[in-house]
Design an enzyme around this catalytic site. Sequence first.
Site, PDB file in Angstrom:
ATOM      1  N   ARG A 136      11.893  -5.477   4.853  1.00 11.14           N
ATOM      2  CA  ARG A 136      11.643  -4.172   4.547  1.00 11.14           C
ATOM      3  C   ARG A 136      12.500  -3.017   5.315  1.00 11.14           C
ATOM      4  O   ARG A 136      12.987  -3.378   6.307  1.00 11.14           O
ATOM      5  CB  ARG A 136      10.098  -3.742   5.229  1.00 11.14           C
ATOM      6  CG  ARG A 136       9.677  -2.280   4.737  1.00 11.14           C
ATOM      7  CD  ARG A 136       8.468  -2.127   4.956  1.00 11.14           C
ATOM      8  NE  ARG A 136       7.683  -2.479   6.045  1.00 11.14           N
ATOM      9  CZ  ARG A 136       6.381  -2.286   6.235  1.00 11.14           C
ATOM     10  NH1 ARG A 136       5.513  -1.856   5.372  1.00 11.14           N
ATOM     11  NH2 ARG A 136       5.697  -2.380   7.441  1.00 11.14           N
ATOM     12  N   ARG A 152      -9.413  -0.006   9.249  1.00 15.27           N
ATOM     13  CA  ARG A 152      -8.938  -1.676   9.448  1.00 15.27           C
ATOM     14  C   ARG A 152      -9.855  -2.482  10.009  1.00 15.27           C
ATOM     15  O   ARG A 152      -9.518  -3.847  10.134  1.00 15.27           O
ATOM     16  CB  ARG A 152      -7.707  -1.473  10.100  1.00 15.27           C
ATOM     17  CG  ARG A 152      -6.380  -1.561   9.376  1.00 15.27           C
ATOM     18  CD  ARG A 152      -5.176  -1.687   9.874  1.00 15.27           C
ATOM     19  NE  ARG A 152      -3.994  -2.133   9.111  1.00 15.27           N
ATOM     20  CZ  ARG A 152      -2.949  -1.340   9.134  1.00 15.27           C
ATOM     21  NH1 ARG A 152      -2.831  -0.470  10.232  1.00 15.27           N
ATOM     22  NH2 ARG A 152      -2.079  -1.560   8.478  1.00 15.27           N
ATOM     23  N   LYS A 185       0.709  -1.221   0.178  1.00 14.47           N
ATOM     24  CA  LYS A 185       0.157  -0.055   0.109  1.00 14.47           C
ATOM     25  C   LYS A 185       0.887   1.173  -0.027  1.00 14.47           C
ATOM     26  O   LYS A 185       0.586   2.424  -0.695  1.00 14.47           O
ATOM     27  CB  LYS A 185      -0.982   0.042   1.303  1.00 14.47           C
ATOM     28  CG  LYS A 185      -1.820  -1.280   1.267  1.00 14.47           C
ATOM     29  CD  LYS A 185      -2.711  -1.080   2.440  1.00 14.47           C
ATOM     30  CE  LYS A 185      -2.183  -1.286   3.894  1.00 14.47           C
ATOM     31  NZ  LYS A 185      -1.260  -2.421   4.217  1.00 14.47           N
ATOM     32  N   ARG A 209      11.922  -0.704  10.587  1.00 15.44           N
ATOM     33  CA  ARG A 209      10.521  -0.514  11.505  1.00 15.44           C
ATOM     34  C   ARG A 209      10.633  -1.704  12.608  1.00 15.44           C
ATOM     35  O   ARG A 209      10.766  -2.786  12.630  1.00 15.44           O
ATOM     36  CB  ARG A 209       9.184  -0.690  10.913  1.00 15.44           C
ATOM     37  CG  ARG A 209       8.840   0.532  10.233  1.00 15.44           C
ATOM     38  CD  ARG A 209       7.640   0.589   9.491  1.00 15.44           C
ATOM     39  NE  ARG A 209       6.227  -0.110  10.242  1.00 15.44           N
ATOM     40  CZ  ARG A 209       5.121  -0.246   9.604  1.00 15.44           C
ATOM     41  NH1 ARG A 209       4.981   0.328   8.395  1.00 15.44           N
ATOM     42  NH2 ARG A 209       4.199  -0.881  10.130  1.00 15.44           N
ATOM     43  N   ARG A 262       0.617  -9.012  13.740  1.00 11.41           N
ATOM     44  CA  ARG A 262       0.052  -8.064  12.813  1.00 11.41           C
ATOM     45  C   ARG A 262      -0.944  -8.922  11.886  1.00 11.41           C
ATOM     46  O   ARG A 262      -1.892  -8.381  11.549  1.00 11.41           O
ATOM     47  CB  ARG A 262       1.116  -7.226  12.240  1.00 11.41           C
ATOM     48  CG  ARG A 262       1.586  -6.386  13.203  1.00 11.41           C
ATOM     49  CD  ARG A 262       2.894  -5.573  12.769  1.00 11.41           C
ATOM     50  NE  ARG A 262       2.788  -4.857  11.534  1.00 11.41           N
ATOM     51  CZ  ARG A 262       3.795  -4.524  10.591  1.00 11.41           C
ATOM     52  NH1 ARG A 262       5.011  -4.962  10.751  1.00 11.41           N
ATOM     53  NH2 ARG A 262       3.485  -3.925   9.511  1.00 11.41           N
TER      54      ARG A 262
HETATM   55  P1  ADP Z   1       2.312  -1.985   3.365  1.00 18.37           P
HETATM   56  O1  ADP Z   1       2.383  -0.325   3.092  1.00 18.37           O
HETATM   57  O2  ADP Z   1       0.998  -2.395   2.434  1.00 18.37           O
HETATM   58  O3  ADP Z   1       2.491  -2.323   4.611  1.00 18.37           O
HETATM   59  P2  ADP Z   1       4.566  -1.400   1.743  1.00 18.37           P
HETATM   60  O4  ADP Z   1       4.394  -0.809   0.672  1.00 18.37           O
HETATM   61  O5  ADP Z   1       5.650  -1.105   2.983  1.00 18.37           O
HETATM   62  O6  ADP Z   1       3.331  -2.329   2.297  1.00 18.37           O
HETATM   63  O7  ADP Z   1       5.451  -2.951   1.300  1.00 18.37           O
HETATM   64  C1  ADP Z   1       5.959  -3.832   2.223  1.00 18.37           C
HETATM   65  C2  ADP Z   1       7.217  -4.619   1.562  1.00 18.37           C
HETATM   66  O8  ADP Z   1       7.296  -5.298   0.325  1.00 18.37           O
HETATM   67  C3  ADP Z   1       8.423  -3.482   1.232  1.00 18.37           C
HETATM   68  O9  ADP Z   1       9.742  -3.947   1.551  1.00 18.37           O
HETATM   69  C4  ADP Z   1       8.502  -3.265  -0.214  1.00 18.37           C
HETATM   70  O10 ADP Z   1       9.386  -2.930  -0.643  1.00 18.37           O
HETATM   71  C5  ADP Z   1       7.888  -4.784  -0.737  1.00 18.37           C
HETATM   72  N1  ADP Z   1       7.074  -4.551  -1.791  1.00 18.37           N
HETATM   73  C6  ADP Z   1       6.048  -3.898  -2.106  1.00 18.37           C
HETATM   74  N2  ADP Z   1       5.371  -3.794  -3.323  1.00 18.37           N
HETATM   75  C7  ADP Z   1       5.952  -5.183  -3.735  1.00 18.37           C
HETATM   76  C8  ADP Z   1       5.770  -6.026  -4.908  1.00 18.37           C
HETATM   77  N3  ADP Z   1       4.801  -5.795  -6.160  1.00 18.37           N
HETATM   78  N4  ADP Z   1       6.733  -7.127  -5.033  1.00 18.37           N
HETATM   79  C9  ADP Z   1       7.608  -7.251  -4.099  1.00 18.37           C
HETATM   80  N5  ADP Z   1       7.886  -6.612  -3.241  1.00 18.37           N
HETATM   81  C10 ADP Z   1       7.057  -5.519  -2.840  1.00 18.37           C
HETATM   82  P1  AMP Z   2       1.051   0.076   9.263  1.00 17.05           P
HETATM   83  O1  AMP Z   2       1.965   1.462   9.225  1.00 17.05           O
HETATM   84  O2  AMP Z   2      -0.142   0.544   8.381  1.00 17.05           O
HETATM   85  O3  AMP Z   2       1.666  -1.352   9.189  1.00 17.05           O
HETATM   86  O4  AMP Z   2       0.489   0.274  10.798  1.00 17.05           O
HETATM   87  C1  AMP Z   2       1.220   0.348  12.025  1.00 17.05           C
HETATM   88  C2  AMP Z   2       0.504   0.153  13.236  1.00 17.05           C
HETATM   89  O5  AMP Z   2      -0.085   1.164  13.378  1.00 17.05           O
HETATM   90  C3  AMP Z   2      -0.294  -1.141  13.154  1.00 17.05           C
HETATM   91  O6  AMP Z   2       0.154  -2.201  13.631  1.00 17.05           O
HETATM   92  C4  AMP Z   2      -1.374  -0.565  14.247  1.00 17.05           C
HETATM   93  O7  AMP Z   2      -0.848  -0.481  15.717  1.00 17.05           O
HETATM   94  C5  AMP Z   2      -1.443   0.974  14.114  1.00 17.05           C
HETATM   95  N1  AMP Z   2      -2.603   1.280  13.252  1.00 17.05           N
HETATM   96  C6  AMP Z   2      -2.335   1.740  12.068  1.00 17.05           C
HETATM   97  N2  AMP Z   2      -3.533   2.015  11.232  1.00 17.05           N
HETATM   98  C7  AMP Z   2      -4.569   1.560  12.101  1.00 17.05           C
HETATM   99  C8  AMP Z   2      -5.764   1.402  12.323  1.00 17.05           C
HETATM  100  N3  AMP Z   2      -6.668   1.837  11.008  1.00 17.05           N
HETATM  101  N4  AMP Z   2      -6.659   0.723  13.200  1.00 17.05           N
HETATM  102  C9  AMP Z   2      -5.661   0.496  14.358  1.00 17.05           C
HETATM  103  N5  AMP Z   2      -4.367   0.562  14.332  1.00 17.05           N
HETATM  104  C10 AMP Z   2      -3.997   1.098  13.473  1.00 17.05           C
END
Ligand code: ADP
Ligand code: AMP
Length: 217
Positions: free
Chosen positions: A127, A88, A13, A160, A171
Amino acid sequence: MQIVFLGLPGAGKGTQAISITEVFGIPHIATGDIFRAARKEQSELGTRVSEYLDKGLLVPDALTIEVVRDRLSKDDTKNGFLLDGFPRTEPQAVALEAMLQEINKPLTHVLYLEVPKEELLQRLTGRLVCSQCGASYHVRLNPPVNEGVCDRCNAELITRKDDTPEAVAVRLEENLEKTKALVAYYDQQGILRTVDGTQSIEQVKQAINRALTEAKA
Ligand code: ADP
Ligand code: AMP
């Protein structure tokens, strides 16, 4: 355009949000980013959410909803927004609908980035994120041009705290059923588009662009 990106943690995302918000000129609103920024500033909100973040648990709905309500009241959302990581839970989705009704800006797109759980584990544990702009990389799947440095802003890349195997497992567990329920919720409303998130980053970007422009036409 009022867009929601649905998807489990690691679905891509944040990666996709950067280009979409640049193309469409709308702000990227990620609740996870808001919570992490609050923690960095050591604000009251930061203190309240810190433990949830570290453990990989969801922040309580009431607090999360208030944070989003406040963010959506800012001027930069007048031409739309992309919500990433919110809603969520179903109560969050219901609250969002009510909020958007009040300001007369209903959701125009809900895109679900579908990636099987097995792949998410390796995405999240490898990541790297930019300490300044939040851009996402992966040690192997999506490495930066220069090791340890963000391609966009040259700041340092970090891991992270909640991308450890233990927190990732919590998660995924915490989000699996809730995401399924949200997918069903928006599908019923006829607004959901599912994008295969296992494709390359570029292919996913094109699929999202198609979904956004087709739905607009
Ligand atoms: P989210 O925001 O949904 O938690 P991220 O955008 O941070 O996910 O992506 C999670 C991990 O996967 C990161 O390390 C990113 O570089 C990798 N990633 C994202 N899209 C792809 C893809 N299409 N193919 C492979 N790796 C990806
Ligand atoms: P994310 O960056 O989206 O992976 O979110 C990181 C953390 O933030 C999650 O594991 C939750 O602890 C909190 N969080 C983010 N978005 C939400 C949401 N919509 N509702 C509840 N907790 C959230």
